[in-house]
Scaffold this motif. Structure first.
Motif, PDB file in Angstrom:
ATOM      1  N   GLN A 150       1.590  -0.339 -14.792  1.00 28.24           N
ATOM      2  CA  GLN A 150       1.297  -1.319 -15.833  1.00 28.24           C
ATOM      3  C   GLN A 150       2.348  -2.427 -15.762  1.00 28.24           C
ATOM      4  N   THR A 157       4.288  -5.878 -16.251  1.00 25.47           N
ATOM      5  CA  THR A 157       4.449  -6.907 -17.271  1.00 25.47           C
ATOM      6  C   THR A 157       5.231  -8.111 -16.747  1.00 25.47           C
ATOM      7  N   TYR A 210       2.510 -11.873 -12.877  1.00 24.30           N
ATOM      8  CA  TYR A 210       2.458 -11.300 -14.214  1.00 24.30           C
ATOM      9  C   TYR A 210       3.604 -11.849 -15.067  1.00 24.30           C
ATOM     10  N   LYS A 225       4.275  -6.573 -25.257  1.00 22.27           N
ATOM     11  CA  LYS A 225       3.733  -5.423 -24.542  1.00 22.27           C
ATOM     12  C   LYS A 225       2.214  -5.466 -24.457  1.00 22.27           C
ATOM     13  N   ASP A 226       1.585  -6.060 -25.492  1.00 24.38           N
ATOM     14  CA  ASP A 226       0.136  -6.110 -25.525  1.00 24.38           C
ATOM     15  C   ASP A 226      -0.416  -7.489 -25.190  1.00 24.38           C
TER      16      ASP A 226
END
Length: 385
Positions: A285, A287, A317, A322-323
């Motif tokens: 994932q 970020t 990215y 976080k979202d």
């Protein structure tokens, strides 16, 4: 390293973050046990605060033992070979953090934690890799409906950690209104106990693109794969594929001559490579960071088809939260024939549907004006946000 500068608003969280960053920097330099204590001195007259970090260095530390705990099924060596440090190496916090990322990327464990445990020797430390295993085998049955394939049926069995050795075994059958695939694959991540992965693929497929391009194809073949890590951030994969294709287009031989140049059965023998660079902060994932991939295949090592197929892919990215993550993606490709050959329609690029949202299947590219069927392209470029 220090997350604030002169003139910034005083925040206790940033002071503690500075301690963490300095501790990490000291660990990267080989100092496993370091004592860092911040001291605040207020200046009421000008309403400022002076922050001083007192650092007490320990001796340079080396790794005594590495223990793996919590792995009831996975062999110790499967975890150890992902570690960038071994017994006797100088302690390096940055390499331990990246080792944790590699172990987690295996997908065998629900949780991975790396702890430093003091050793009986003053200038050494023990490393404990604590893992929590999770199921790695899958037996799947599926049926559904999609705008791309209409009705879909799928059955497959996969074991990503075969016999606890990290080997990947997969068998899958899927069928829909457009394509049918049968494939069996095996991957050995450490071929002959070296830092080289090797694999073999057996496949059979049928593609019915008559609704979009009026062509159908059946393919059978096998492939061989090798992969090698050039460093911690780049990977080179080599492959060989031998494939037999049976093509049909429309109902007349004239369409074959004009549009595909070679209907019937043909053999494609190709070698290729994939070179990837990965600087993402997390392989699962991401970020922050970027990833770039280049692929090339050269057909003509025997067989009936000769071409050079090249594709590039890039991702970037940036996480605001976080979202909330900004992901920029770019893709481009080209296929060029040589030796007087033409590019068969099943080797061309068809973009749209699942490969480019907002367009129907094979909705981008040149078309036959008389029938409006897609002919596929020899060059493409796509950018998405």
């Amino acid at each position: 390293v220090i997350p604030f500068k002169n003139g910034d608003l005083y925040e206790s969280d940033l002071i503690e973050k500075g301690v963490d960053n300095l501790t990490f920097a000291a660990g990267s330099a080989g100092f496993a046990f370091v004592d860092i204590r911040p001291r605040d001195e207020g200046n009421p007259q000008d309403r400022t605060v002076d922050v001083t970090y007192n650092v007490r260095e320990g001796a340079r530390v080396y790794i005594d033992k590495i223990d793996v705990v919590g792995n009831g099924r996975t062999l110790d060596r499967v975890v150890r070979r992902e570690m960038l440090l071994t017994e006797g190496d100088a302690y390096n916090k940055a390499l331990l953090e990246r080792s944790k990322m590699y172990v987690n990327a295996l997908g065998f464990f629900k949780d991975v934690e790396i702890r430093e445990v003091p050793s009986a020797t003053a200038d050494k430390t023990n490393i404990e890799v604590a893992v929590t295993e999770q199921p790695t085998g899958e037996l799947s049955f599926g049926a559904g409906f999609s705008s791309y394939e209409k009705f879909i049926f799928d059955v497959g069995i996969t074991e990503r950690n075969f016999r606890g050795r990290g080997q990947n075994v997969r068998a899958r059958i899927s069928t829909g209104s457009i394509q049918r695939n049968i494939d069996i694959s095996f991957t050995e991540p450490r071929f002959m106990n070296r830092d080289v992965s090797a694999g073999i693929d057996l496949f059979s497929s049928a593609l019915d693109y008559s609704e979009y391009t009026s062509y159908k194809s059946e393919s059978n073949g096998f492939g061989l794969r090798l992969g090698y890590s050039l460093n911690g951030y780049s990977l080179l994969r080599l492959r060989y594929n031998l494939r037999s294709d049976d093509l049909s287009y429309g109902t007349t031989s004239t369409q074959c001559d004009d549009l595909i140049y070679s209907c019937g059965t043909g053999v494609t023998s190709s070698v290729g490579y994939t070179l990837s660079f990965d600087r993402r902060n997390d392989f699962v994932q991401a970020t922050r960071g970027w990833q770039a991939i280049a692929r090339q295949d050269f057909a003509g090592l025997g067989g009936d088809v000769k071409y050079v197929r090249s594709e590039v892919e890039a991702h970037w990215y940036y996480g605001f939260r976080k979202d909330m993550i900004l992901h920029l993606q770019g893709l481009a490709g080209n296929i060029t024939p040589f030796g007087g050959d033409a590019v068969r329609i099943n080797d061309r690029f068809f973009k749209g549907g699942t490969t480019f949202s907002g367009f129907e299947n094979a909705g981008i590219g040149p078309r036959d004006l008389s029938s409006t069927y897609a002919l596929g392209g020899q060059t493409y470029a796509i950018g998405t946000v």
